[in-house]
Design an enzyme around this catalytic site. Structure first.
Site, PDB file in Angstrom:
ATOM      1  N   ASP A  62       2.221  98.625  63.735  1.00 26.85           N
ATOM      2  CA  ASP A  62       2.490  97.183  63.722  1.00 26.85           C
ATOM      3  C   ASP A  62       3.339  96.847  62.493  1.00 26.85           C
ATOM      4  O   ASP A  62       3.173  95.794  61.866  1.00 26.85           O
ATOM      5  CB  ASP A  62       1.201  96.369  63.725  1.00 26.85           C
ATOM      6  CG  ASP A  62       1.434  94.886  64.044  1.00 26.85           C
ATOM      7  OD1 ASP A  62       2.518  94.555  64.576  1.00 26.85           O
ATOM      8  OD2 ASP A  62       0.554  94.067  63.735  1.00 26.85           O
TER       9      ASP A  62
ATOM     10  N   GLY B 166       1.660  91.633  60.392  1.00 33.31           N
ATOM     11  CA  GLY B 166       2.036  93.023  60.565  1.00 33.31           C
ATOM     12  C   GLY B 166       1.554  93.847  59.382  1.00 33.31           C
ATOM     13  O   GLY B 166       0.742  93.409  58.568  1.00 33.31           O
TER      14      GLY B 166
END
Length: 385
Positions: free
Chosen positions: A269, A305
């Site tokens: 991510d 993220g």
């Protein structure tokens, strides 16, 4: 041109072998064995090194100071950062944006994938997300699931759309899941307020992933088990895990592996700061601040993220979680390949598989990276004597 990697300590989902050699011709592994090795045009001495399959990342947004939703040069620069860290195959993830921007990005990714087979496709993490669980997605670009929009997105990439994250409790979500599954797209449940029952309904309709487990969804409650428990209970479902020590506590990650050992796919991510310095960045249309490797939406404590790379995720699985090295390697290789239906070609060091491999030292640091039979790390292969 043939290439031989010899003297390695091989480790993949099928187990460990010492004094291992692997013969590559073109983009494929043509033979493997132990002990005396055949001749090849070039030879790589891997004595004292681990040899593992190339890492696969199902979920990343950028790296090296570059992002995946800002044109081909940015995408290729971000990919180069992750490839240096052992990720040989990537799914390019996009945050929620206007549909016109998403269709443009999908077309760009399709063009890149046409010349670069290491790009497996695109992942739309938006726009079909629950606003209350949007995380680092711009709420102005979130949409109710719509067959019309879904068809537009499918058409834009001309087959490049590999993955879509969707909140299954939203009106129309199950019908959109049906459409996506029909077109061969891997559907993930995520950014959701779904109950365990609603998540299970999505899995029964063909969803096969849980996007970054525990993040942007309800946690496990003793009277409301939620989507994580539904995913762990379903043998068909692969569970994404961001194993940076920040998104999910290592003790909780250990519980996930205990329940779903062969169904956990480690993902990065990653946003632009992966492989880069702390500072100020963008994720889609939003500002992100990174301090001590932690990325948050600027002025908030909302995670935006990660700054993770897959080699670090592998090390964390072994050193923080205490996972067996074979299982940790499987979680960055064969399990993500299986999630995409690519386990016949990716994720093992075996004859007929793609010639993707990573050499690691005793501390699990990347030494060399090979993809499609070519070295893509810093060192040159040596001609055979």
């Amino acid at each position: 041109m043939s290439m031989l990697i010899s003297g390695a300590r091989k480790l993949d989902a099928n187990g460990e072998q010492d004094d291992f050699w692997m013969l590559v011709d073109g983009d494929s592994i043509t033979a493997t064995g132990q002990g005396e090795a055949p001749d090849a045009a070039t030879r790589v001495d891997a004595t004292g090194k681990w040899l593992v399959p190339g890492f696969i990342d199902l979920h990343g947004h950028g790296g090296g100071g570059h992002v995946f939703d800002d044109g081909p040069d940015e995408i290729e620069a971000a990919l180069a950062t992750h490839r240096a860290h052992g990720t040989t195959r990537s799914v390019i993830s996009l945050v929620a944006n206007p549909v016109s921007a998403l269709t443009s990005s999908l077309a760009t990714i399709a063009e890149i994938a046409e010349r670069d087979p290491l790009v497996l496709g695109a992942h739309l993490e938006g726009p079909f997300l629950t606003p209350a669980r949007r995380g680092a997605h711009n709420v102005n670009f979130l949409l109710q699931p719509s067959m019309e929009v879904a068809r537009e997105l499918l058409d834009a990439g001309n087959g490049i759309l590999r993955q879509v994250t969707i909140a299954p409790e939203l009106p129309g979500a199950l019908e959109v899941i049906d459409l996506l599954v029909e077109h061969g797209v891997t559907v993930a449940v995520g950014h959701t307020e779904a109950t365990a029952e609603q998540a299970a309904a999505a899995f029964d309709r063909g969803a096969r992933l849980l996007t970054h487990a525990f993040n942007a969804m309800p946690g496990i409650h003793h009277r409301a088990p939620g989507p994580v428990v539904a995913a762990l209970a379903d043998e068909r479902v692969t569970v994404e895990l961001i194993l940076d020590g920040l998104h999910v506590h290592p003790d909780v990650a250990s519980l996930v592996f205990t329940k779903a050992l062969n169904r956990v796919a480690l993902v990065t991510d990653a946003m632009a700061a992966a492989g880069a310095a702390d500072g100020h960045y963008r994720l889609g249309s939003l500002n992100v601040t990174v301090r001590n490797g932690l990325a948050v939406l600027s002025g908030t404590d909302t995670l935006a993220g990660s700054t993770l790379t897959q080699d670090a995720a592998l090390r964390n699985a072994i050193t923080l979680v205490g996972l067996d090295a074979r299982a940790a390697v499987e979680a960055v290789t064969l399990t993500p390949a299986r999630a995409l239906g690519l386990e016949h070609r990716h994720g093992l060091l075996a004859e007929g598989f793609a010639a993707d491999a990573v050499l690691l030292d005793s501390d699990w640091q990347v030494s060399s990276v090979f993809a499609d039979g070519r070295r893509i790390g810093a060192h040159e292969t040596q001609p055979a004597a």
